[in-house]
Design a protein around this motif. Structure first.
Motif, PDB file in Angstrom:
ATOM      1  N   THR A  42      -0.936  -4.737  -2.188  1.00  0.00           N
ATOM      2  CA  THR A  42       0.257  -4.117  -1.626  1.00  0.00           C
ATOM      3  C   THR A  42      -0.125  -2.858  -0.844  1.00  0.00           C
ATOM      4  N   PRO A  43      -0.066  -2.916   0.490  1.00  0.00           N
ATOM      5  CA  PRO A  43      -0.498  -1.785   1.318  1.00  0.00           C
ATOM      6  C   PRO A  43       0.263  -0.482   1.050  1.00  0.00           C
ATOM      7  N   GLU A  44       1.549  -0.566   0.660  1.00  0.00           N
ATOM      8  CA  GLU A  44       2.334   0.658   0.432  1.00  0.00           C
ATOM      9  C   GLU A  44       1.754   1.514  -0.690  1.00  0.00           C
ATOM     10  N   ASN A  45       1.039   0.897  -1.612  1.00  0.00           N
ATOM     11  CA  ASN A  45       0.479   1.644  -2.742  1.00  0.00           C
ATOM     12  C   ASN A  45      -0.697   2.524  -2.350  1.00  0.00           C
ATOM     13  N   GLU A  46      -1.291   2.242  -1.201  1.00  0.00           N
ATOM     14  CA  GLU A  46      -2.468   2.968  -0.736  1.00  0.00           C
ATOM     15  C   GLU A  46      -3.601   2.919  -1.757  1.00  0.00           C
ATOM     16  N   PHE A  47      -3.637   1.846  -2.547  1.00  0.00           N
ATOM     17  CA  PHE A  47      -4.695   1.660  -3.526  1.00  0.00           C
ATOM     18  C   PHE A  47      -5.969   1.273  -2.785  1.00  0.00           C
ATOM     19  N   PRO A  48      -7.120   1.772  -3.225  1.00  0.00           N
ATOM     20  CA  PRO A  48      -8.372   1.463  -2.522  1.00  0.00           C
ATOM     21  C   PRO A  48      -8.648  -0.039  -2.459  1.00  0.00           C
ATOM     22  N   ASP A  49      -9.267  -0.449  -1.378  1.00  0.00           N
ATOM     23  CA  ASP A  49      -9.654  -1.847  -1.227  1.00  0.00           C
ATOM     24  C   ASP A  49     -10.859  -2.150  -2.109  1.00  0.00           C
ATOM     25  N   PRO A  50     -10.869  -3.315  -2.724  1.00  0.00           N
ATOM     26  CA  PRO A  50     -12.044  -3.706  -3.496  1.00  0.00           C
ATOM     27  C   PRO A  50     -13.179  -4.094  -2.551  1.00  0.00           C
ATOM     28  N   VAL A  51     -14.385  -4.089  -3.086  1.00  0.00           N
ATOM     29  CA  VAL A  51     -15.572  -4.459  -2.316  1.00  0.00           C
ATOM     30  C   VAL A  51     -16.170  -5.711  -2.956  1.00  0.00           C
ATOM     31  N   ARG A  52     -16.358  -6.748  -2.172  1.00  0.00           N
ATOM     32  CA  ARG A  52     -16.966  -7.973  -2.682  1.00  0.00           C
ATOM     33  C   ARG A  52     -18.483  -7.802  -2.614  1.00  0.00           C
ATOM     34  N   LEU A  53     -19.105  -7.686  -3.779  1.00  0.00           N
ATOM     35  CA  LEU A  53     -20.550  -7.489  -3.844  1.00  0.00           C
ATOM     36  C   LEU A  53     -21.302  -8.813  -3.755  1.00  0.00           C
ATOM     37  N   THR A  54     -20.765  -9.844  -4.344  1.00  0.00           N
ATOM     38  CA  THR A  54     -21.298 -11.206  -4.244  1.00  0.00           C
ATOM     39  C   THR A  54     -20.081 -12.128  -4.199  1.00  0.00           C
ATOM     40  N   PRO A  55     -20.275 -13.417  -3.990  1.00  0.00           N
ATOM     41  CA  PRO A  55     -19.112 -14.305  -3.946  1.00  0.00           C
ATOM     42  C   PRO A  55     -18.260 -14.281  -5.219  1.00  0.00           C
ATOM     43  N   GLU A  66     -11.013   7.733  -7.954  1.00  0.00           N
ATOM     44  CA  GLU A  66     -10.749   9.142  -8.269  1.00  0.00           C
ATOM     45  C   GLU A  66      -9.974   9.816  -7.144  1.00  0.00           C
ATOM     46  N   ARG A  67     -10.287   9.483  -5.899  1.00  0.00           N
ATOM     47  CA  ARG A  67      -9.550  10.032  -4.753  1.00  0.00           C
ATOM     48  C   ARG A  67      -8.100   9.561  -4.786  1.00  0.00           C
ATOM     49  N   PHE A  68      -7.883   8.284  -5.114  1.00  0.00           N
ATOM     50  CA  PHE A  68      -6.530   7.738  -5.247  1.00  0.00           C
ATOM     51  C   PHE A  68      -5.759   8.496  -6.321  1.00  0.00           C
ATOM     52  N   GLU A  69      -6.396   8.745  -7.467  1.00  0.00           N
ATOM     53  CA  GLU A  69      -5.745   9.495  -8.548  1.00  0.00           C
ATOM     54  C   GLU A  69      -5.347  10.895  -8.087  1.00  0.00           C
ATOM     55  N   GLU A  70      -6.248  11.537  -7.382  1.00  0.00           N
ATOM     56  CA  GLU A  70      -5.981  12.891  -6.902  1.00  0.00           C
ATOM     57  C   GLU A  70      -4.801  12.916  -5.939  1.00  0.00           C
ATOM     58  N   ILE A  71      -4.775  11.991  -5.007  1.00  0.00           N
ATOM     59  CA  ILE A  71      -3.687  11.922  -4.019  1.00  0.00           C
ATOM     60  C   ILE A  71      -2.358  11.645  -4.727  1.00  0.00           C
ATOM     61  N   ARG A  72      -2.358  10.714  -5.677  1.00  0.00           N
ATOM     62  CA  ARG A  72      -1.136  10.370  -6.426  1.00  0.00           C
ATOM     63  C   ARG A  72      -0.651  11.557  -7.251  1.00  0.00           C
ATOM     64  N   SER A  73      -1.555  12.291  -7.892  1.00  0.00           N
ATOM     65  CA  SER A  73      -1.133  13.411  -8.723  1.00  0.00           C
ATOM     66  C   SER A  73      -0.525  14.529  -7.874  1.00  0.00           C
ATOM     67  N   VAL A  74      -1.076  14.751  -6.685  1.00  0.00           N
ATOM     68  CA  VAL A  74      -0.521  15.763  -5.786  1.00  0.00           C
ATOM     69  C   VAL A  74       0.850  15.309  -5.299  1.00  0.00           C
ATOM     70  N   ALA A  75       0.987  14.035  -4.960  1.00  0.00           N
ATOM     71  CA  ALA A  75       2.271  13.512  -4.470  1.00  0.00           C
ATOM     72  C   ALA A  75       3.340  13.566  -5.556  1.00  0.00           C
ATOM     73  N   LEU A  76       2.961  13.279  -6.786  1.00  0.00           N
ATOM     74  CA  LEU A  76       3.934  13.302  -7.882  1.00  0.00           C
ATOM     75  C   LEU A  76       4.327  14.724  -8.281  1.00  0.00           C
ATOM     76  N   ALA A  77       3.423  15.681  -8.063  1.00  0.00           N
ATOM     77  CA  ALA A  77       3.707  17.070  -8.399  1.00  0.00           C
ATOM     78  C   ALA A  77       4.630  17.728  -7.373  1.00  0.00           C
ATOM     79  N   ALA A  78       4.663  17.182  -6.179  1.00  0.00           N
ATOM     80  CA  ALA A  78       5.476  17.788  -5.108  1.00  0.00           C
ATOM     81  C   ALA A  78       6.945  17.469  -5.253  1.00  0.00           C
TER      82      ALA A  78
END
Length: 78
Positions: A42-55, A66-78
């Protein structure tokens, strides 16, 4: 002459990356594994994309989570 990297450990940014799977992220957020995959689709969540390391192996970079958590915590605090 420049040395060409011959394996993954020759690239510090790749070797230093900590990878986490959907179960570890689900535990971290207290949600189900299915919720993590739903967030990733879901693009609206701005959740990081996974990385396919092997098939058959898909992971997320811990730094991205961790960056996602930080952004969410700042957004929720505002």
């Amino acid at each position: 002459m420049t040395k060409q990297p011959n394996n993954l450990t020759d690239k510090p940014q790749i070797a230093a990356t900590i990878w986490v799977n959907a179960d570890e992220i689900a535990s971290r957020f207290g949600v189900s594994r299915n919720t993590i995959w739903r967030w990733a689709r879901t693009p609206e969540n701005e959740f990081p994309d996974p990385v396919r390391l092997t098939p058959r192996v898909t992971r997320w970079r811990l730094a991205d989570i961790e960056r996602f958590e930080e952004i969410r915590s700042v957004a929720l605090a505002a």
